[in-house]
Design an enzyme around this catalytic site. Structure first.
Site, mmCIF file in Angstrom:
data_model
loop_
_atom_site.group_PDB
_atom_site.id
_atom_site.type_symbol
_atom_site.label_atom_id
_atom_site.label_comp_id
_atom_site.label_asym_id
_atom_site.label_seq_id
_atom_site.Cartn_x
_atom_site.Cartn_y
_atom_site.Cartn_z
ATOM 1 C CB VAL A 38 11.571 7.226 1.655
ATOM 2 C CG1 VAL A 38 11.739 8.826 1.183
ATOM 3 C CG2 VAL A 38 10.044 7.123 1.945
ATOM 4 C CG ASP A 86 20.827 1.385 4.918
ATOM 5 O OD1 ASP A 86 19.753 1.828 4.549
ATOM 6 O OD2 ASP A 86 21.111 0.841 6.112
ATOM 7 C CB THR A 135 6.955 10.885 7.615
ATOM 8 O OG1 THR A 135 6.608 10.544 6.184
ATOM 9 C CG2 THR A 135 5.793 11.515 8.172
ATOM 10 C CD GLU A 164 5.846 0.200 1.490
ATOM 11 O OE1 GLU A 164 5.647 -0.943 1.038
ATOM 12 O OE2 GLU A 164 6.108 0.809 2.491
ATOM 13 C CG PHE A 200 -7.132 6.808 -0.423
ATOM 14 C CD1 PHE A 200 -6.341 6.795 -1.699
ATOM 15 C CD2 PHE A 200 -6.175 6.170 0.696
ATOM 16 C CE1 PHE A 200 -5.170 6.759 -1.836
ATOM 17 C CE2 PHE A 200 -4.743 5.607 0.460
ATOM 18 C CZ PHE A 200 -4.442 5.948 -0.747
ATOM 19 C CG LEU A 201 -14.139 7.318 -0.789
ATOM 20 C CD1 LEU A 201 -15.197 8.319 -1.561
ATOM 21 C CD2 LEU A 201 -14.342 7.760 0.717
ATOM 22 C CB CYS A 257 2.997 5.253 5.497
ATOM 23 S SG CYS A 257 4.494 5.121 4.508
ATOM 24 C CE LYS A 276 6.697 5.558 9.504
ATOM 25 N NZ LYS A 276 6.766 7.057 9.594
ATOM 26 N NE ARG A 334 8.033 -1.529 6.670
ATOM 27 C CZ ARG A 334 8.628 -0.498 6.359
ATOM 28 N NH1 ARG A 334 9.424 -0.263 7.193
ATOM 29 N NH2 ARG A 334 8.564 -0.148 5.112
HETATM 30 C C1 UGA Z 1 1.116 6.173 1.764
HETATM 31 C C2 UGA Z 1 0.554 7.515 1.025
HETATM 32 O O1 UGA Z 1 -0.566 7.126 0.083
HETATM 33 C C3 UGA Z 1 1.819 7.986 0.426
HETATM 34 O O2 UGA Z 1 1.248 9.267 -0.396
HETATM 35 C C4 UGA Z 1 2.927 8.291 1.281
HETATM 36 O O3 UGA Z 1 3.976 8.955 0.725
HETATM 37 C C5 UGA Z 1 3.322 7.109 2.144
HETATM 38 O O4 UGA Z 1 1.920 6.455 2.592
HETATM 39 C C6 UGA Z 1 4.086 7.403 2.881
HETATM 40 O O5 UGA Z 1 4.003 8.203 3.943
HETATM 41 O O6 UGA Z 1 5.401 6.959 2.787
HETATM 42 P P1 UGA Z 1 1.402 3.529 1.003
HETATM 43 O O7 UGA Z 1 1.612 3.444 2.752
HETATM 44 O O8 UGA Z 1 2.470 3.091 0.415
HETATM 45 O O9 UGA Z 1 1.362 5.178 1.006
HETATM 46 O O10 UGA Z 1 -0.092 2.965 0.890
HETATM 47 P P2 UGA Z 1 -1.421 3.493 0.172
HETATM 48 O O11 UGA Z 1 -1.491 3.112 -1.140
HETATM 49 O O12 UGA Z 1 -1.562 4.709 0.632
HETATM 50 O O13 UGA Z 1 -2.272 2.425 1.066
HETATM 51 C C7 UGA Z 1 -2.244 2.564 2.496
HETATM 52 C C8 UGA Z 1 -3.006 1.364 3.105
HETATM 53 O O14 UGA Z 1 -4.429 2.000 2.834
HETATM 54 C C9 UGA Z 1 -3.206 0.103 2.361
HETATM 55 O O15 UGA Z 1 -3.400 -0.801 3.463
HETATM 56 C C10 UGA Z 1 -4.378 0.042 1.714
HETATM 57 O O16 UGA Z 1 -4.850 -1.191 1.523
HETATM 58 C C11 UGA Z 1 -5.450 0.813 2.333
HETATM 59 N N1 UGA Z 1 -6.361 1.552 1.572
HETATM 60 C C12 UGA Z 1 -6.326 2.464 0.860
HETATM 61 C C13 UGA Z 1 -7.890 1.156 1.995
HETATM 62 O O17 UGA Z 1 -8.007 0.385 2.852
HETATM 63 N N2 UGA Z 1 -8.719 1.827 1.166
HETATM 64 C C14 UGA Z 1 -8.669 2.587 0.337
HETATM 65 O O18 UGA Z 1 -9.475 2.919 -0.468
HETATM 66 C C15 UGA Z 1 -7.301 2.859 -0.086
#
Ligand code: UGA
Length: 440
Positions: free
Chosen positions: A20, A39, A130, A164, A258-259, A269, A272, A336
């Site tokens: 971030v 840092d 966060t 990310e 996200f489906l 993220c 946690k 992670r």
């Molecule tokens: C997430 C949020 O999407 C961001 O908006 C937020 O800022 C960030 O956390 C944070 O709090 O810093 P991120 O952890 O980078 O972002 O990853 P995502 O793209 O959201 O994916 C999270 C996990 O969900 C991954 O392991 C991905 O494979 C999984 N996922 C995602 C699924 O299993 N199915 C889906 O349909 C979408």
């Protein structure tokens, strides 16, 4: 603070050069503000000065390079000096989970103390990490308690929503900018900092802004767990979850994102934040049972994936298993809380030989699996050679283009376990592979 055109430029200190912090620092510099990124890891700061990025993030390195060159972005390992020099301080330090699920806010308190120590003129301190609701109040109390004179300051909350792997894009094209503020002065400064970005701004109080972040991440995690639960029913009933989610997603009220069913969410993220939201809700007097179920379903998906493979291979002991994709999602080297960690551990526990490949996460995974019976392959074909099962755990683009004819020749038994539903099941079955998907 200088004025250039219509946009006010601020002297910004970003505390924390993690995902971030570093992205925010480079992007604020790109918006024209003067930024010092600090840092406490001196090694990381020295590397950054030499343009060595501490993690892989597309588009970040050129932005850092450009703004260092312009002299607008600098790095420091002195928190006190950074705070002295900056009027605007973004806190982007880690808030890691503790064994009870609560967020460890020690690093946040440390920054608040440093602000109090160095408060010689008005400063605004903004939470970007966060944090659980009401953390801003604690930051404020700490600064009041330890400041040496009655110099004015503001605390604000500006949660970050970047993903990310898409972090730079998300910074410049956010769906919304949330500003939790308590004074017109704080609101004005934050609006000016972001004035060149076109995005709806939600102006609110600090508690609400903090809550928006936990609620957003938890809702997205819930969407994933919901479709994963549906995928289990699809497996039991002989239905196709991919079509279910396609049709559901076409309903604008639901939305297609996200489906995707699979081995579940990982990363630093969602796991946690879901835990921390459960914890803070309970502390405040509400038992968030719904979110406990979201977490349970997510944990279960990893075990379920291994169970499915066991059903095919019967005895895992002595079998050779290839794992393609280790990072918690594509376009990152972040391991992670990646599903791959638990899944590889489960294979090892059963006595399998595990060979792994990931396009980016080799170093991170190497540290995690050090001393364990995990062999690293230089490419996917080397990984699958002689294997009884090939698992796909991260949907890297390059995996979709693999030569499966070659994989068929190289493998001992032709079993593909697609933990992300990313491959063409029909095509693979026609080619003579046994195919395991998640709910299809
Ligand atoms: C997430 C949020 O999407 C961001 O908006 C937020 O800022 C960030 O956390 C944070 O709090 O810093 P991120 O952890 O980078 O972002 O990853 P995502 O793209 O959201 O994916 C999270 C996990 O969900 C991954 O392991 C991905 O494979 C999984 N996922 C995602 C699924 O299993 N199915 C889906 O349909 C979408």
């Amino acid at each position: 603070m200088e004025q250039k055109g219509h946009i006010k430029k601020y002297k910004i200190g970003v505390v924390g050069a993690g995902h971030v912090g570093l992205v925010a620092a480079a992007c604020f510099a790109e918006l024209g503000h003067r930024v010092i990124c600090v840092d406490n890891d001196a090694g990381k700061i020295n590397s950054l000065k030499k343009l060595i990025m501490p993690f892989y993030e597309p588009e970040l390195e050129p932005l850092v390079r450009k703004n260092i060159k312009k002299g607008i972005l600098t790095f420091s390992s002195s928190l006190d000096e950074t705070i002295k020099a900056a009027q605007v301080i973004f806190i982007a330090v880690g808030t890691p989970p503790q064994p009870d699920g609560s967020a460890d806010l020690t690093a946040i308190e440390n920054v608040a103390q440093a602000v109090a120590r160095n408060l010689d003129s008005y400063k605004i301190v903004i939470e970007k990490s966060t944090v659980p609701v009401q953390t801003g109040q604690k930051v404020k109390e700490t600064i009041y308690r330890y400041r040496k004179s009655n110099v004015d300051f503001d605390v604000a909350s500006n949660p970050e929503f970047l993903r990310e792997g898409k972090a730079v894009y998300d910074f410049f094209y956010p769906d919304r900018i949330v500003l939790g503020v308590e004074s017109p002065r704080a609101e004005k400064i934050l609006k000016e900092i972001y004035s060149s970005l076109k995005a709806p701004m939600v102006i609110t109080d600090i508690n609400t802004a903090e809550l928006i972040k936990h609620a957003s991440n938890s809702f997205l995690a819930a969407k994933i767990s919901f479709i994963n639960a549906v995928s289990r029913i699809c497996d039991l009933a002989g239905a196709d979850v991919e079509k279910v989610s396609l049709a559901m997603g076409l309903d604008k009220r639901i939305g297609a994102q996200f489906l995707n069913a699979g081995v579940g969410y990982g990363g630093f993220c969602f796991p946690k934040d879901v835990e921390a939201f459960i914890y803070i809700s309970k502390k405040l007097g509400y038992e968030f049972g719904f979110l406990k179920e979201v977490k349970r379903i997510n944990d279960e998906q990893r075990r379920y994936f291994v169970e499915k493979i066991k059903e095919h291979l019967w005895i895992i002991k002595g079998k050779k298993i290839a794992v393609l994709g280790l990072s918690f999602k594509p376009d990152t080297d972040d391991m992670r809380f990646a599903p791959s960690v638990d899944i590889v551990e489960a294979f090892l526990k059963e006595g399998a030989y595990v060979r792994v490949y990931d396009p980016k996460a080799k170093k991170e995974a190497g540290e995690l699996f050090r001393g364990k019976r995990v062999e690293f392959a230089g490419n996917p074909y080397r990984a699958v050679k002689g294997c009884d099962c090939v698992c796909f755990l991260t949907e890297w683009e390059e995996f979709k283009k693999l030569d499966f004819k070659k994989i068929k020749v190289l493998t001992r038994y032709h079993l593909i376990a697609d933990g992300r539903n990313m491959l063409d099941a029909q095509k693979l079955t026609k080619m003579g592979f046994e195919y395991i998907g998640m709910g299809r």
